[in-house]
Write an enzyme that holds these catalytic residues in place. Structure first.
Site, PDB file in Angstrom:
ATOM      1  N   LYS A  52       0.843  -1.207   0.000  1.00 19.03           N
ATOM      2  CA  LYS A  52       0.000   0.000   0.000  1.00 19.03           C
ATOM      3  C   LYS A  52       0.871   1.247   0.000  1.00 19.03           C
ATOM      4  O   LYS A  52       0.611   2.205  -0.724  1.00 19.03           O
ATOM      5  CB  LYS A  52      -0.934  -0.008   1.224  1.00 19.03           C
ATOM      6  N   GLN A  96      -4.336  -1.339   9.868  1.00 18.21           N
ATOM      7  CA  GLN A  96      -4.375  -2.629   9.183  1.00 18.21           C
ATOM      8  C   GLN A  96      -5.051  -3.683  10.061  1.00 18.21           C
ATOM      9  O   GLN A  96      -4.762  -3.805  11.255  1.00 18.21           O
ATOM     10  CB  GLN A  96      -2.946  -3.072   8.808  1.00 18.21           C
ATOM     11  N   ASP A 118     -10.487   3.724   4.824  1.00 16.88           N
ATOM     12  CA  ASP A 118     -10.996   2.348   4.760  1.00 16.88           C
ATOM     13  C   ASP A 118     -12.526   2.324   4.754  1.00 16.88           C
ATOM     14  O   ASP A 118     -13.129   1.264   4.582  1.00 16.88           O
ATOM     15  CB  ASP A 118     -10.522   1.565   5.994  1.00 16.88           C
TER      16      ASP A 118
HETATM   17  N1  GUN Z   1      -6.882  -6.322   6.021  1.00 13.14           N
HETATM   18  C1  GUN Z   1      -7.200  -6.961   4.874  1.00 13.14           C
HETATM   19  N2  GUN Z   1      -7.768  -6.081   3.999  1.00 13.14           N
HETATM   20  C2  GUN Z   1      -7.784  -4.883   4.606  1.00 13.14           C
HETATM   21  C3  GUN Z   1      -8.243  -3.578   4.206  1.00 13.14           C
HETATM   22  O1  GUN Z   1      -8.768  -3.348   3.117  1.00 13.14           O
HETATM   23  N3  GUN Z   1      -8.078  -2.603   5.142  1.00 13.14           N
HETATM   24  C4  GUN Z   1      -7.541  -2.831   6.358  1.00 13.14           C
HETATM   25  N4  GUN Z   1      -7.450  -1.803   7.200  1.00 13.14           N
HETATM   26  N5  GUN Z   1      -7.123  -4.019   6.757  1.00 13.14           N
HETATM   27  C5  GUN Z   1      -7.234  -5.035   5.881  1.00 13.14           C
END
Ligand code: GUN
Length: 286
Positions: A52, A96, A118
């Protein structure tokens, strides 16, 4: 044979647009910035966060990297979130998931809704539920972008979603319902999945455990549209929920793993960060 839904190709195109939006913001003196918070050292999460950040930097978005120990107390994590909430130079905050068991997942609700890239806060989920979404969770948003790119109209389709999380299943179901699909949610307690799935025009699966569930060609209808959101690692090999070889013989459209929904999730995070920075600075108002 089915048509491949190529998330890498679509992502590249969208990232070009994002890159020029970022340049536009920089010309106005605004440098979009995404802060990522990773608690512990779950290997998959470490990789996702790194991906990311790299993707953000590649389109000109600044990143701030917070790696916190597995043993951190909930109120310590909360103070990191609060500091970032207050920081004018930070436009997006990503915590995350999954978090360690002693920390409540609902801590994501403490992120300032304007920086909630998110789309997980009650505020953003509430607006999505009500029909006027602001910041939309990245995986559902990525799937909508793929549907648009390939001109797949879900109006009137029977859509099965095998997932009921706040991050994927629930928001995706609502968004598809607003596109006039008839949505059914399946989950770990659902019965006779194998027989029921054959009735659906579109199946979106996000289980992530091939031992528990693998979608095979005998479970699907001829010509079904298949989105595979699952990620499992077996002996270092990444696979989705779908038995790609057999299902791609019968489906009309299918996403591969890797290279389908995954890259779109990352790209939508960039899109949301630019949107958050634009809204904050009144460059856009929705
Ligand atoms: N863990 C797996 N996918 C995601 C996501 O899209 N956002 C976050 N914050 N954690 C994740």
């Amino acid at each position: 044979m089915s048509k491949l839904i190529d998330g890498v190709l679509v992502s590249q195109q969208i990232k070009e647009t994002i890159r020029s939006e970022v340049s536009g913001l920089i010309n106005k003196g605004i440098r979009p910035c995404l802060a990522t918070i990773l608690v512990g050292d779950n290997q998959a999460s470490v990789t996702y966060v790194k991906n990311k950040q790299t993707a953000a930097n590649n389109v000109g978005i600044l990143t701030r990297d917070f790696k916190l120990p597995e043993t951190i107390k909930q109120d310590e994590l909360l103070s990191t979130i609060n500091e970032l909430n207050k920081d004018e130079n930070v436009h997006g905050i990503l915590v995350q998931l999954p978090l360690p068991h002693h920390i409540e997942t609902s801590i994501t609700n403490m992120v300032n809704y304007e920086k909630d890239v998110d789309g997980l806060t009650s505020y953003n989920l509430g607006f999505l539920f009500e029909g006027t979404p602001k910041l939309i969770p990245c995986t559902p948003l990525g799937i909508l972008e793929l549907l648009d790119f390939y001109n797949i109209d879900v109006k009137g389709m029977d859509v099965a979603i095998i997932n009921r999380s706040n991050l994927v299943g629930k928001p995706l179901g609502i968004l598809l319902m607003y596109r006039d699909a008839t949505v059914t949610f399946f989950h770990s307690k659902s019965k006779n999945l194998e027989d029921k799935l054959r009735n659906f025009d579109c199946i979106i699966t996000a289980v992530g455990n091939r031992q528990k569930f693998t979608l095979t060609s005998k479970m699907i209808k001829e010509g079904a549209v298949i989105f595979d959101v699952g990620i499992s690692r077996t002996n270092g090999k990444i696979q989705g929920d779908v038995d790609f070889r057999s299902v791609s013989e019968k489906a009309s459209y299918i996403t591969p793993v890797p290279g389908g929904v995954g890259p779109m999730t990352v790209t939508m995070l960039l899109k949301n960060t630019v949107l958050a920075a634009s809204l904050k600075n009144k460059i856009r108002n929705n």
